[in-house]
Design an enzyme around this catalytic site. Structure first.
Site, PDB file in Angstrom:
ATOM      1  N   LYS A  78       0.840  -1.202   0.000  1.00 33.62           N
ATOM      2  CA  LYS A  78       0.000   0.000   0.000  1.00 33.62           C
ATOM      3  C   LYS A  78       0.874   1.250   0.000  1.00 33.62           C
ATOM      4  CE  LYS A  78      -3.946   2.035   2.499  1.00 33.62           C
ATOM      5  NZ  LYS A  78      -4.863   1.880   3.655  1.00 33.62           N
ATOM      6  N   SER A 154      -9.719   2.053   2.893  1.00 34.03           N
ATOM      7  CA  SER A 154      -8.829   2.766   1.997  1.00 34.03           C
ATOM      8  C   SER A 154      -7.847   1.843   1.264  1.00 34.03           C
ATOM      9  CB  SER A 154      -8.024   3.800   2.785  1.00 34.03           C
ATOM     10  OG  SER A 154      -7.228   3.172   3.785  1.00 34.03           O
ATOM     11  N   SER A 178     -10.104  -0.471   7.105  1.00 35.34           N
ATOM     12  CA  SER A 178      -9.552  -0.247   5.773  1.00 35.34           C
ATOM     13  C   SER A 178      -8.865  -1.453   5.148  1.00 35.34           C
ATOM     14  CB  SER A 178      -8.562   0.924   5.798  1.00 35.34           C
ATOM     15  OG  SER A 178      -9.243   2.131   6.021  1.00 35.34           O
TER      16      SER A 178
END
Length: 491
Positions: A78, A154, A178
């Site tokens: 990420k 996210s 997330s």
């Protein structure tokens, strides 16, 4: 059949027997990205030259050094996890020019030690603020099961890349769901570890008391291997817990006879779709067949979780993001008339609407005259929510419910309605407030063919029981074996 449709254990056996090479695995990853990422848009930055070079070195070293569980396997990271020499943007224009970070996050160092190969950096909601990946300042990631739908957020890029077969597994971060929410939307396995289990050093901070890095994988067993590799005490992180890291895969016995399951009535109440309720009830019936028992319980303060979370998270974000001022790093405005004007314009031009919204909310909650009424009160309610979990988990081994109230929603459907978007995390947020571990595993599909996630929550630092519970269900069902037409086995 794609190499990525094998389990970690099967791939390691093939590597050990020299039936495949690390270079073949890495090349297949990039071929898959080239084929499908124009539709999925999971990646922001690729690491192709360095990854192929590392693959050649690992192939040359095979037989001369030990090969661990993650040896040679492609992984995505990420884009809020710092990678030395590889651009890290947090999907924000403010960090668009942060192309050469000078150090690796602790989890990235651990992956390097395990000889995993970083394929690239994954798309996300800007600074991890969002539940749909539509807040990325570059482009929205799409759900591989149906690209008209969001992948969640996210860590939407992290979940979508695994679901689409672009990488074998990925790392995400979970502040209010997330990892688990996008895992549920994309039909993969995502774990938020106990707060402190995994070092946050090198994770760009959103809300420091809530953030936690965790693994996204195709199966529970693969997830356990990855968590074991990235866990452990880190002197660089003051919130890192000095506790032993167990062999999580030893817990994957498939046996849940006598397991005591708590099902909060609040997690199956108004707002949870009928399809999701039925999928969860079907999962509970499966656990009964496996010898577990379940009872309905109450987590009475869960109804305050969303308000509590957004006050605390936004307050911490307001403090953490104060460092982005256009002076030390990041993009600086070219139109400033004075120093103060430079601060204002740099932040105004660099941050997106959702980030600005949360900074403003957090600054208000921390301001003189409002601190006690909002931030302090939210911290007190957080303690009540944590106490609810601890009380229930005194009598039960795990808590089970849906990961999300509904399956994935369409791109653009609620992006302009922040309150509805915030409510989408209502079932995952309490886990972060309490600091306990939680995992999402596939447990069904909607009438539209979209995945539904089952959330399993455990006691502090008891990921082993969470994994045992999740693995038993996975082995008794076939949901994890199904692939979107865009991902999985290549035709």
């Amino acid at each position: 059949m794609s190499l990525f449709d094998y389990t970690l254990k099967e791939l390691q056996e093939k590597l050990h027997n020299k039936e495949i090479s690390v270079t073949e695995l890495v090349e297949e990853s990039y071929q898959r990205i080239e084929a499908v990422d124009g539709k999925v848009k999971a990646f922001l930055t690729l690491n192709k030259e360095q990854a192929l070079k590392q693959a050649e070195e690992l192939d040359a070293a095979r037989g001369t050094e030990g090969t661990g569980a993650l040896f040679g396997l492609p992984i995505g990271v990420k884009d809020n996890i710092v990678t030395n020499g590889l651009r890290t943007t947090c999907a924000s224009q403010f960090l668009d020019n942060f192309i050469n970070p000078l150090y690796d996050a602790t989890v990235v160092e651990k992956l390097a030690d395990a000889k995993a190969v970083t394929i690239g950096k994954l798309n996300m909601d800007e600074f991890a603020m969002g539940s749909s990946n539509e807040n990325s300042s570059y482009y929205a990631t799409r759900n591989p099961w149906n690209t008209d739908y969001v992948p969640g957020g996210s860590s939407g890029g992290s979940a979508a890349a695994v679901a689409a077969g672009e990488v074998f597994f990925s790392l995400g971060s979970d502040t209010g769901g997330s990892i688990r929410q996008p895992a549920a939307f994309c039909g993969v396995v995502g774990l938020k570890p106990t707060y402190g289990r995994v070092s946050r050093f090198g994770l760009v901070a959103f809300a420091s008391s809530l953030d936690q890095i965790g693994p996204v994988t195709r199966t529970v067993e693969d997830n356990a291997y990855l968590l074991e590799a990235i866990s452990g005490h880190d002197k660089m992180d003051a919130t890192s817990a000095d506790v032993d890291v167990p062999n999580f895969t030893e817990a994957l016995t498939g046996d849940v006879k006598g397991l005591r399951i708590a099902v909060p009535k609040e997690y199956l109440s108004e707002g949870v779709s009928e399809e999701v309720k039925e999928a969860v009830m079907s999962a509970l019936r499966k656990y009964e067949e496996l010898g577990a028992t379940w009872e309905e319980v109450s987590l009475p303060h869960s109804k305050y979780a969303v308000a509590t979370y957004y006050l605390i998270a936004s307050s911490e974000a307001s403090a953490n993001l104060a460092r982005f001022d256009g002076v030390r790093y990041g993009v600086r405005t070219q139109n400033a008339e004075s120093m103060l004007d430079m601060f204002k314009r740099s932040r105004s031009e660099g941050f997106g609407d959702e980030v600005k919204r949360r900074i403003m909310l957090g600054t208000f909650a921390l301001s003189s005259g409002y601190y006690d009424a909002y931030y302090k009160k939210a911290q007190q309610v957080r303690t009540l929510i944590k106490n609810d979990f601890e009380k229930v988990l005194e009598d039960y081994d795990v808590i089970i419910g849906p990961t999300t109230p509904t399956p994935a929603f369409k791109v653009g459907e609620i992006v302009d309605d922040p309150l509805t978007m915030y409510a989408n995390d209502i079932l995952t947020i309490p886990v972060n407030l309490a600091g306990v571990p939680g995992i999402s595993v596939p447990c069904g599909f909607s009438s539209d063919g979209l995945p539904i996630g089952l959330q399993i929550i455990g006691k502090h630092f008891d990921e082993s029981t969470v994994y045992r519970t999740a693995h038993a269900f996975e082995q008794a069902t076939d949901f994890h074996k199904q692939r979107p037409s865009l991902g999985g086995a290549q035709s």
